[in-house]
Design a protein around this motif. Structure first.
Motif, short mmCIF file in Angstrom:
data_model
loop_
_atom_site.label_atom_id
_atom_site.label_comp_id
_atom_site.label_asym_id
_atom_site.label_seq_id
_atom_site.Cartn_x
_atom_site.Cartn_y
_atom_site.Cartn_z
N GLY A 1 -9.00 -4.18 -2.57
CA GLY A 1 -9.62 -3.46 -1.47
C GLY A 1 -9.99 -4.37 -0.32
O GLY A 1 -10.98 -4.17 0.37
N PHE B 1 -5.41 -4.20 -5.36
CA PHE B 1 -6.52 -3.83 -6.23
C PHE B 1 -7.84 -4.39 -5.70
O PHE B 1 -8.90 -4.05 -6.16
CB PHE B 1 -6.31 -4.29 -7.67
N ASN C 1 0.83 -1.21 0.00
CA ASN C 1 0.00 0.00 0.00
C ASN C 1 0.86 1.25 0.00
O ASN C 1 0.56 2.23 -0.68
CB ASN C 1 -0.91 0.01 1.22
N THR D 1 -11.38 0.47 -2.52
CA THR D 1 -10.08 0.64 -3.16
C THR D 1 -10.11 1.86 -4.05
O THR D 1 -11.15 2.20 -4.61
CB THR D 1 -9.68 -0.60 -3.99
N SER D 2 -8.98 2.52 -4.13
CA SER D 2 -8.89 3.67 -5.04
C SER D 2 -8.25 3.22 -6.36
O SER D 2 -8.00 4.02 -7.23
CB SER D 2 -8.04 4.76 -4.39
N LYS D 3 -7.99 1.92 -6.47
CA LYS D 3 -7.11 1.49 -7.57
C LYS D 3 -7.84 0.96 -8.80
O LYS D 3 -7.30 1.03 -9.90
CB LYS D 3 -6.10 0.48 -7.04
P1 ADP Z 1 -6.08 -2.15 -2.15
O1 ADP Z 1 -4.64 -1.91 -1.89
O2 ADP Z 1 -6.35 -3.46 -2.78
O3 ADP Z 1 -6.75 -1.01 -2.85
P2 ADP Z 1 -6.31 -2.00 0.69
O4 ADP Z 1 -7.33 -2.53 1.62
O5 ADP Z 1 -4.94 -2.50 0.85
O6 ADP Z 1 -6.83 -2.29 -0.76
O7 ADP Z 1 -6.31 -0.44 0.76
C1 ADP Z 1 -7.52 0.28 0.56
C2 ADP Z 1 -7.28 1.69 0.08
O8 ADP Z 1 -6.70 2.45 1.15
C3 ADP Z 1 -6.29 1.79 -1.04
O9 ADP Z 1 -6.92 1.63 -2.30
C4 ADP Z 1 -5.74 3.22 -0.86
O10 ADP Z 1 -6.61 4.15 -1.49
C5 ADP Z 1 -5.82 3.44 0.65
N1 ADP Z 1 -4.51 3.25 1.29
C6 ADP Z 1 -4.09 2.15 1.95
N2 ADP Z 1 -2.84 2.32 2.44
C7 ADP Z 1 -2.44 3.55 2.07
C8 ADP Z 1 -1.23 4.31 2.27
N3 ADP Z 1 -0.17 3.81 2.94
N4 ADP Z 1 -1.18 5.55 1.74
C9 ADP Z 1 -2.25 6.06 1.08
N5 ADP Z 1 -3.40 5.38 0.84
C10 ADP Z 1 -3.52 4.16 1.35
#
Ligand code: ADP
Ligand code: MG
Length: 604
Positions: free
Chosen positions: A98, A96, A35, A79-81
């Motif tokens: 979330g 990806f 992340n 997720t923002s991805k």
């Molecule tokens: P994913 O990585 O699959 O999108 P996660 O549960 O790991 O899902 O994270 C969810 C969302 O939280 C990410 O899409 C991101 O937008 C935000 N996020 C997580 N960790 C960070 C970080 N270290 N810095 C900025 N944004 C983060």
């Protein structure tokens, strides 16, 4: 009758799902570090307590999150991805799904502190077992800090299932290694119970490998670089002579994502096949870049498996890339040659040049001969010309000295051989050849060296179908059992490529009318039987290796044995031919052929 199906409460569903994503502290380490990378961090610090069981903390200087996002990030499938199904096929980020943060929060006490650069102040949120317990403002630098405490605090069964701290720590270090290897431009630290284990500075892949595995890796690596329109492969392999007895450093990545792929691993083992001993393993750090549309990373929750659309193509390119890297290394004059080509590359890259520095192309006139009258500077050049012309006079003898050879291009005479004392060759124990090289003494095992020379020769002959044959004056009849006879028949085309001339007289008898020219003095029948034996032992190997096996048997049978007296000429010829081989370091069976005793190491 009562309906009996109920929807599970979210908290329970999350806990169950979490088990898939977070199996141990190392899984949380991986998700948090990825992340941070996805957030564009350039410095990531990981700290663990009790191998991550009591605490995992990841501090990054990435883009940070807004207050809403900081709450949202713990929701499942937040997720923002990616935003639509098609995005799944163009994934460039590590995460990806979330799922990670939702999973971690379901089974731990998580504190996140985060701040974007456009915000004056950051936000701190505490989430325990998927419930937000606290939210406050937090003064902090731009970036994000995740602290995960008491993993599995609410799932005692899983907590008990964890291995010893040492074993869990090994998993943590392994995940740290995988993530840091593919991101050498990012700085990382790993601290365990207050003790800093790794401090990795931003740099290139080679420097990162050295940072992780030790500075002595400097001389052990060979660069691999292969670009095709479908697949690019970049990274390093460990030189054959440093192959380890245990499965050591074997790192495959696809688009920088660590994967395990036994089939592709085989491509590398195969490329090293005749160069490392059977019980050793090749080391590698390779990234395979493919169009994300050509792979499916979505088939396993922990994502170390990848499906390629065309895995055979990747196999072939990988195999060729590794062979090429080994070949190039061994073709360059390796003795006393300081291999710095790849460092130059990194240098030009670091200087912001898009193309690596090219070696200037100096046109050479192969017919140029400074001693020829017509190419000497004209007298009209004045004083300078006069000076040179004067100095040419005594060298006129040279023309007589070499007579008609005068018309050969100059380089045929070698670099100023007259001024160099001839190298001496000494045979020790009638088994080892000792001679000098720039830095010291070269000690060569004569049998292994000759076996390597012959092995490469036979491989070439098998490819080019041009083995030289020697007619037998008295053709020998070779009678075999039915099984061996059919094997020999199967191998006849290859044996003929090597120079055997065989004729089947009846179902079990073959006439040996000719033998390879190197085999003139040996018992051809015994040699063929040896070849059949070895073939039977190794038959389970791939068909691909049949030629290798054949070349190997021939080479080890026909190479000059230990305890054989050699003339100085023979010694020189073996050494010269050895260093003209693609691989000079190891014999076909993986034994080391030579050592160099560096005088400076002993006498200063
Ligand atoms: P994913 O990585 O699959 O999108 P996660 O549960 O790991 O899902 O994270 C969810 C969302 O939280 C990410 O899409 C991101 O937008 C935000 N996020 C997580 N960790 C960070 C970080 N270290 N810095 C900025 N944004 C983060
Ligand atoms: Mg993630």
């Amino acid at each position: 009758m009562l309906d009996i199906i109920k929807l599970l409460p979210d908290s329970v569903a999350n806990q169950i799902a979490a088990g898939e994503v977070i199996q141990r502290p190392a899984s949380a380490v991986k998700e948090l570090m990825e992340n941070a990378l996805d957030a564009g961090a350039t410095q990531i610090d990981l700290a663990v307590k009790d191998a991550g069981k009591s605490m995992i903390m990841v501090v990054d200087n990435g883009c940070g999150m807004s207050e809403t996002d900081a709450r949202m990030c713990f929701e499942r499938h937040a997720t923002s991805k990616i935003s639509k199904a098609e995005d799944l096929f163009s994934i460039r980020t590590m995460g990806f799904r979330g799922e990670a943060l939702a999973s971690i929060a379901a089974i731990a006490q998580v504190e996140v502190r985060t701040r974007r650069k456009e915000d004056e102040v950051g936000v701190k949120i505490i989430n325990e077992g998927s419930v937000v317990k606290e939210q406050t403002l937090a003064p902090m630098a731009v970036g994000t800090t995740f602290a995960v405490k008491n993993l599995f605090f609410n799932v005692p069964a899983r907590r008990n299932f964890l291995k010893s701290p040492a074993a869990e720590m090994r998993h943590v270090v392994e995940e740290f290694t995988r993530v840091t290897l593919m991101n050498p431009e990012v700085g990382f630290t790993l601290t365990s119970d207050g003790k800093e284990l790794y401090h990795l500075y931003p740099g290139n892949l080679k420097q990162r490998i050295m940072g992780l595995f030790g500075n002595n890796y400097d001389g052990k690596l060979l660069p691999v670089n292969q670009d095709t329109d479908r697949v690019s492969i970049h990274g390093y392999i460990v030189k054959a002579e440093f192959a380890k007895k245990t499965r050591g450093e074997q790192y495959f990545f696809v688009n920088k994502r660590f994967i395990k792929h036994p089939y592709l691993h085989h491509a590398i083992e195969n490329a090293f096949l005749e160069m490392i001993p059977k019980d050793s393993f090749p080391g590698y750090f390779l990234d395979i870049e493919v169009d994300p549309a050509d792979i499916d990373v979505n088939i396993h929750p922990t994502k170390t498996e990848v499906n390629f659309l065309d895995v055979k193509l990747v196999y072939a390119i990988l195999h060729a890339a590794v062979r090429k890297a080994i070949g190039q290394h061994n073709l360059s004059p390796m003795i006393d040659f300081d291999e710095s080509a790849d460092l130059n590359n990194d240098f030009s890259m670091a200087m912001g040049m898009s193309q690596p520095l090219a070696i200037p192309n100096i046109p050479l006139d192969p017919n140029f001969n400074p001693f020829r009258k017509e190419s000497a500077p004209r007298e009209s050049h004045g004083e300078g010309g006069g000076y040179q012309a004067q100095h040419h006079e005594p060298l006129g003898d040279w023309r007589q000295l070499y007579g008609e050879r005068m018309d050969l291009p100059l380089e045929d005479f070698g670099p100023m051989e007259e001024s160099k004392p001839a190298r001496q060759y000494l045979q020790v124990n009638q088994s080892y050849i000792v001679t000098t090289v720039k830095s010291g003494l070269l000690v060569v095992d004569q049998h292994l060296a000759h076996a390597r020379v012959l092995f490469e020769k036979y491989l070439k002959e098998l490819e080019n179908h041009d083995g030289m044959s020697q007619q037998e004056l008295f053709p020998q009849a070779l009678t075999l059992n039915a099984n061996d006879a059919s094997l020999l028949k199967e191998m006849m085309p290859e044996l003929e490529n090597l120079g055997f001339v065989l004729e089947q007289a009846n179902p079990t008898t073959f006439m040996v009318n000719g033998t390879p020219s190197d085999a003139a003095d040996c018992d051809a029948g015994a040699l063929l039987e040896q070849i059949l034996d070895n073939y039977k032992i190794n038959r389970s190997d791939l068909q691909l290796n049949r030629k290798l096996g054949l070349a190997k048997t021939m080479a080890s049978q026909l190479a000059v044995k230990a305890q054989t007296k050699l003339s100085e000429n023979e010694m020189q010829s073996i050494v010269d031919q050895l260093f003209a081989c693609n691989v000079a370091e190891v014999a076909p069976d993986g034994k080391k052929i030579y050592v160099i005793i560096n005088m400076e190491d002993y006498f200063q």
